[in-house]
Design a protein around this motif. Structure first.
Motif, short mmCIF file in Angstrom:
data_model
loop_
_atom_site.label_atom_id
_atom_site.label_comp_id
_atom_site.label_asym_id
_atom_site.label_seq_id
_atom_site.Cartn_x
_atom_site.Cartn_y
_atom_site.Cartn_z
N ASP A 85 18.52 -49.28 72.57
CA ASP A 85 19.83 -49.30 71.91
C ASP A 85 19.72 -48.98 70.42
O ASP A 85 20.57 -48.31 69.85
N ASP B 287 21.76 -44.21 76.02
CA ASP B 287 20.98 -44.53 77.22
C ASP B 287 21.94 -44.98 78.32
O ASP B 287 22.67 -45.95 78.15
N THR C 297 22.67 -46.97 80.87
CA THR C 297 22.16 -48.17 81.56
C THR C 297 23.20 -48.63 82.58
O THR C 297 23.53 -47.90 83.49
MG MG Z 1 22.83 -48.57 75.32
#
Ligand code: MG
Length: 354
Positions: free
Chosen positions: A98, A237, A239
């Motif tokens: 993150d 990202d 996730t």
């Molecule tokens: Mg993230």
């Protein structure tokens, strides 16, 4: 006698629980001698650096940077160990990634543990070792921590919160709001591995799936990418909620259309087969070691080869582009040539995936 309870002597309850070498007991969260022993004997065997070992109320660091990126994440994945990783590696990588997605260099991590009474200390050590290795791989220092213990049955073994601090040493604006029509969408590798690996580890499927989680720190990859071009507009990202949810967030933040080509989206055959069997759309399955990069058209090919030359980007590929209409939408050209809107995930596909 239940060894986790305070021993009863002549009908009186001893207020001081006996130290227990093998299992976590409530006294380990008391803040007293047992807590101190757990921290110095167990935690410090794995996490140690001059900042942490001072044992003060807070880790003190010097940072010389114009901007910082700070992120926090709580990890409740079930089960605690799954093919390709465990809650410890996940807790480090989740926060490192993150921070890296802001184009920052992760520097420091703090950790908060909620331990369940009865947890095996040897299992805890396995998780701490995994965190130590992930932190070393990512090049971050664990500079502060906290441990609490809850009664048996009040937690599933352990939960871990991590907070990270990273430095931003460039003047670029990287974020979900900076995708522009004409930009290229690059994905660092195949999707869906983490979600399917965790699900198969739950043993509820009645079948064995040979899929490993992709959980990995991506800051090294991002560092190489930042050296390649100053045309990085978005890093994210994908996730929880998967690729589809992350791209919808970006489409809305930037008020653009993310246009995908289904035939270009990489999925390992075993993940595709598992998804088909379970009725999951891999676009919504969680990843823990993948990133989406939205970059200016001019340097897209250069960026792709940089990513492919890094271990965690070796299967990187261009999956689409940014268009101006329809704004706030993800549109996908399907393998059969039609187009469809890809919605954001509604509800929860797989609970406790991270
Ligand atoms: Mg993230």
């Amino acid at each position: 006698m239940n060894e986790n309870k305070s021993p009863i002597i002549n009908g009186l309850v001893c207020p001081i629980p006996l130290p227990h070498k093998d299992q976590i007991i409530l006294g380990h969260g008391s803040g007293g001698r047992l807590s101190h022993e757990l921290i110095t004997r167990t935690f410090f065997s794995y996490f140690n650096n001059p900042i942490l070992s001072r044992c003060d109320d807070a880790g003190v660091v010097s940072i010389d940077a114009p901007r910082l990126a700070i992120s926090t994440d709580s990890h409740v994945v079930y089960p605690l160990v799954f093919p390709g990783g465990d809650i410890g590696r996940l807790a480090i990588c989740g926060t490192v990634n993150d921070i890296a997605m802001m184009g920052a260099k992760p520097m420091f991590i703090t950790t908060g543990f909620i331990l369940e009474e009865g947890l095996n200390v040897s299992f805890l050590e396995r998780i701490l070792d995994s965190m130590k290795k992930a932190a070393e791989e990512a090049g971050v220092d664990i500079i502060a921590g906290d441990t609490k213990v809850v009664q048996k049955g009040k937690a599933d073994g352990l939960y871990i919160n991590t907070t990270g601090v990273g430095v931003i040493n460039h003047n670029l604006s990287i974020g979900g709001a900076f995708a522009k029509p004409g930009d290229v969408v690059i994905l660092s590798g195949p999707i869906g591995n983490h979600g399917i690996a965790v699900l198969s580890a739950r043993g509820e499927l009645g079948l064995e799936i040979a899929v490993e989680s992709d959980v990995a720190p991506l800051n090294g990859l991002v560092e190489k990418m930042l050296e390649t071009t100053d045309e990085i507009h978005v890093l994210r990202d994908p996730t929880r909620g998967g690729l589809a949810t992350s791209l919808n967030e970006i489409a809305q933040q930037s008020n653009v259309c993310v246009y995908l080509h289904e035939n270009l989206i990489p999925i390992h055959p075993s993940v595709a087969a598992a998804c088909e069997l379970l009725g999951f759309d891999p676009l919504y399955v969680a990843n823990e070691g993948k990133l989406i990069a939205i970059v200016g058209n001019k340097d897209a090919e250069k960026m792709l080869s940089t990513m492919q030359s890094h271990y965690y980007g070796r299967e990187a590929t261009i999956i689409g582009e940014i268009r101006d209409q329809p704004q706030g939408r993800v549109v996908m050209k399907t393998t059969i040539g039609s187009t469809r809107i890809v919605e954001m995930l509604s509800g929860e596909l797989l609970p406790r995936i991270c």
